[in-house]
Write a protein that holds these residues in place. Sequence first.
Motif, short mmCIF file in Angstrom:
data_model
loop_
_atom_site.label_atom_id
_atom_site.label_comp_id
_atom_site.label_asym_id
_atom_site.label_seq_id
_atom_site.Cartn_x
_atom_site.Cartn_y
_atom_site.Cartn_z
N GLY A 14 31.77 89.56 -6.01
CA GLY A 14 31.72 91.08 -6.62
C GLY A 14 32.42 91.00 -8.03
O GLY A 14 32.04 90.41 -9.12
N GLY A 15 33.09 92.25 -8.44
CA GLY A 15 33.57 92.14 -9.64
C GLY A 15 32.56 92.79 -10.61
O GLY A 15 31.44 92.87 -10.31
N SER A 16 33.02 92.84 -11.92
CA SER A 16 32.06 93.02 -12.94
C SER A 16 30.84 92.47 -12.96
O SER A 16 29.72 92.82 -13.27
CB SER A 16 32.69 93.36 -14.30
N ALA A 17 30.74 91.17 -12.99
CA ALA A 17 29.70 90.27 -13.06
C ALA A 17 29.15 90.49 -11.74
O ALA A 17 27.77 90.55 -11.73
CB ALA A 17 30.13 88.70 -13.17
N GLY A 18 29.46 90.21 -10.59
CA GLY A 18 28.63 90.61 -9.37
C GLY A 18 27.81 91.73 -9.35
O GLY A 18 26.57 91.72 -9.03
N TRP A 19 28.77 92.94 -9.41
CA TRP A 19 27.99 94.22 -9.29
C TRP A 19 26.98 94.31 -10.56
O TRP A 19 26.08 95.29 -10.09
CB TRP A 19 29.04 95.18 -9.04
N LEU A 20 27.53 94.02 -11.67
CA LEU A 20 26.48 94.26 -12.80
C LEU A 20 25.17 93.67 -12.50
O LEU A 20 24.07 93.87 -12.81
CB LEU A 20 27.05 93.79 -14.08
N THR A 21 25.00 92.19 -12.21
CA THR A 21 24.03 91.41 -11.82
C THR A 21 23.41 92.11 -10.77
O THR A 21 21.90 92.21 -11.00
CB THR A 21 24.48 89.93 -11.30
N ALA A 22 23.94 92.81 -9.51
CA ALA A 22 23.12 93.28 -8.56
C ALA A 22 22.40 94.51 -9.37
O ALA A 22 21.21 94.76 -8.81
CB ALA A 22 24.06 93.52 -7.65
N ALA A 23 23.14 95.27 -10.24
CA ALA A 23 22.66 96.43 -10.74
C ALA A 23 21.24 96.17 -11.42
O ALA A 23 20.36 96.99 -11.16
CB ALA A 23 23.70 97.27 -11.20
N VAL A 24 21.59 94.94 -12.15
CA VAL A 24 20.15 94.78 -13.21
C VAL A 24 19.09 94.28 -12.31
O VAL A 24 17.79 94.84 -12.43
CB VAL A 24 20.59 93.69 -14.01
N LEU A 25 19.46 93.58 -11.18
CA LEU A 25 18.10 92.98 -10.35
C LEU A 25 17.68 94.32 -9.57
O LEU A 25 16.29 94.13 -9.47
CB LEU A 25 18.58 91.95 -9.52
N ALA A 26 18.62 94.81 -8.91
CA ALA A 26 17.89 96.02 -7.69
C ALA A 26 17.27 96.92 -8.69
O ALA A 26 16.16 97.52 -8.32
CB ALA A 26 19.30 96.42 -7.13
N SER A 27 17.64 97.38 -10.00
CA SER A 27 16.85 98.40 -10.63
C SER A 27 15.46 98.10 -11.15
O SER A 27 14.73 98.53 -11.52
CB SER A 27 17.83 98.93 -12.05
N SER A 28 15.73 96.43 -11.46
CA SER A 28 14.44 95.98 -12.29
C SER A 28 13.24 95.99 -11.14
O SER A 28 11.96 95.95 -11.46
CB SER A 28 14.75 94.58 -12.61
N PHE A 29 13.78 95.79 -9.72
CA PHE A 29 12.68 95.54 -8.56
C PHE A 29 12.64 96.58 -7.85
O PHE A 29 11.80 96.48 -6.73
CB PHE A 29 12.97 94.04 -8.21
N ALA A 165 38.28 97.47 -16.27
CA ALA A 165 37.50 96.32 -15.63
C ALA A 165 37.44 96.61 -14.01
O ALA A 165 36.28 96.55 -13.53
CB ALA A 165 37.73 95.01 -16.08
N GLY A 166 38.65 96.88 -13.52
CA GLY A 166 38.61 97.11 -12.09
C GLY A 166 37.80 98.36 -11.54
O GLY A 166 37.13 98.32 -10.85
N LYS A 167 37.66 99.44 -12.46
CA LYS A 167 37.26 100.78 -12.10
C LYS A 167 35.73 100.38 -12.50
O LYS A 167 34.96 101.00 -11.61
CB LYS A 167 37.81 101.85 -12.93
N PHE A 168 35.46 99.77 -13.45
CA PHE A 168 33.83 99.52 -13.70
C PHE A 168 33.31 98.83 -12.63
O PHE A 168 32.08 99.03 -12.09
CB PHE A 168 33.83 98.65 -15.09
N GLY A 169 33.96 97.90 -12.07
CA GLY A 169 33.36 97.09 -10.92
C GLY A 169 33.18 97.98 -9.65
O GLY A 169 31.96 98.00 -8.77
N LEU A 170 33.84 98.79 -9.19
CA LEU A 170 33.81 99.87 -8.30
C LEU A 170 32.71 100.91 -8.68
O LEU A 170 32.14 101.34 -7.75
CB LEU A 170 34.94 100.61 -7.97
N PHE A 171 32.88 101.18 -10.13
CA PHE A 171 31.79 102.26 -10.45
C PHE A 171 30.35 101.71 -10.11
O PHE A 171 29.34 102.38 -9.45
CB PHE A 171 31.85 102.51 -11.86
N LEU A 172 30.05 100.28 -10.57
CA LEU A 172 28.75 99.76 -10.35
C LEU A 172 28.38 99.69 -8.88
O LEU A 172 27.35 99.88 -8.45
CB LEU A 172 28.90 98.33 -11.00
N LYS A 173 29.54 99.35 -8.03
CA LYS A 173 29.27 99.00 -6.69
C LYS A 173 28.83 100.39 -5.99
O LYS A 173 27.98 100.20 -5.16
CB LYS A 173 30.74 98.76 -6.04
#
Length: 525
Positions: A14-29, A165-173
């Motif tokens: 998770g974290g910023s990298a995991g949730w940001l990647t998931a957001a980009v992929l899920a929104s793209s498809f 950064a901690g709050k950002f990961g939770l926001f993306l999640k």
Amino acid sequence: MAITTIRHVVVVGGGSAGWLTAAVLASSFKALGDGGLRVTLIESPDVPTIGVGEGTWPTMRDTLRAAGLSESAFFRECDAAFKQGSRFNRWVSGGDHDYYFHPFVLPQGWGEADMAGSWLERHAGVPFADLVSYQPHLCVHGRAPKQAATPEFAAVANYGYHLDAGKFGLFLKKHCLEKLGVDYVPDHVTGIRSHDNGDIAALHTRAHGELAGDLFVDCTGMQSLLLGKHYGVPFLPQRGVLFNDSALAVQVPYVREDDPIASQTTSTAQEAGWIWDIGLPARRGIGHVYSSAHTGDDAAERALRAYIRATGGPDDIPTPRKLSFEPGYRERFWHRNCVAIGLSAGFIEPLEASALAMVELSAAMLADEMPVTRAQMELSAQRFNETFTYRWERVIDFLKLHYVLSRREGAEDPHGYWRDNRRSETIPQRLDDLLALWRHRPPSRYDFNRIQEVFPAASYQYILYGMGFKPEPGLARRERIGEGNGAMADGFLRQAADLTRRMLPALPDNRTLIAHIVRHGLPTT
């Protein structure tokens, strides 16, 4: 049986990298719906996130917007502030009045006139960025890059963000789970099962059994559980170029609730490293990045505490958090059906805030290159690996540029840190060659000709000339300036000065605008 069609992507970590990647992929498809691409994120409750990546580039605005996020909600939930560039203190000579800016706005007249040549010929006594851009003046006066009536993600002056950064990961999640349909598995990976051809077939988990997938994204941080540990893809260390391998990080409260919020990241050079200072609405994030070969932890902490006192912070700060890292990146980033994004792909010191930007770039290219079948995957991997090897090399070149031009010596370099950074054997050949070219002409688009360069030629100009680099007059520059360039460049310089005069009284200060966003939000388009 090996996979044939790519229908399920599993993001590990998770974290910023995991949730940001998931957001980009899920929104793209997302539009593909049933039968399209499914995204699952598995995150271990046993592994804490590092949570110190607090600076972004302006690209983050487009990334958040494309994922369907609200900028107003982002400010409310991530303790976010505006970032308009970086200020470098004491990097050139170490003196009290030694500073320069790397703003996010391009020089006025960029691409239309030789602004660097005109600056050298006519105005070399004025700092380059201060002359060709209005943005350093906005930063000095603590101005925001937009007005309360400016819509979400739109800008008067180009900007990125500072964030928690901690709050950002939770926001993306939260957004991924509630709006984008990402499946979430809170569990610990205990093993990996492979197909006969070597592809990853499934992850063994502690509580959920096997989690199968077609493509796996390694966002497990520095442990690089999939690409590094499972596949053994080598790590290419870069400590011979960039020496810093340690950091002490701490959160510092403001003295007063209405203290100004800085419009830029401030990087202040030290005897064996540098200190970052990032202003958020509720606090400052401050950290000392340093080379363990040139100084010790105790001395680094003393320097950090001295900086905090000198900049108005309290004496009784908590014990800083120690972070150790090996600067470098993986030999490959996409191997078989596994792609590494974030710290699992590599990490270089946070100077110029490239970490989150590399996550954005990686996730975006993965979405663009997403293979439909396993047979197509090798070509996608080849393109991805070539692109990100190039990008990591450019990040290293650009960061090294800050060090090789420093003139700190004597009392300002008691450990030989800055001298060692200037040694020729520590300078990448590609950077050395460019410096030779730039002795006679400014950095240009011909030096960085990819569509999506990590740092444009304008950024190199800001650092070169901010660090006091003075090219030698030569035939190429004299011909390019020509008879009309001086008058044209001076016209653009007048535009920059006029924009400064008009923007300073028209733009609110950071704290005022951020407070308005939190209470009332920004207009949506």
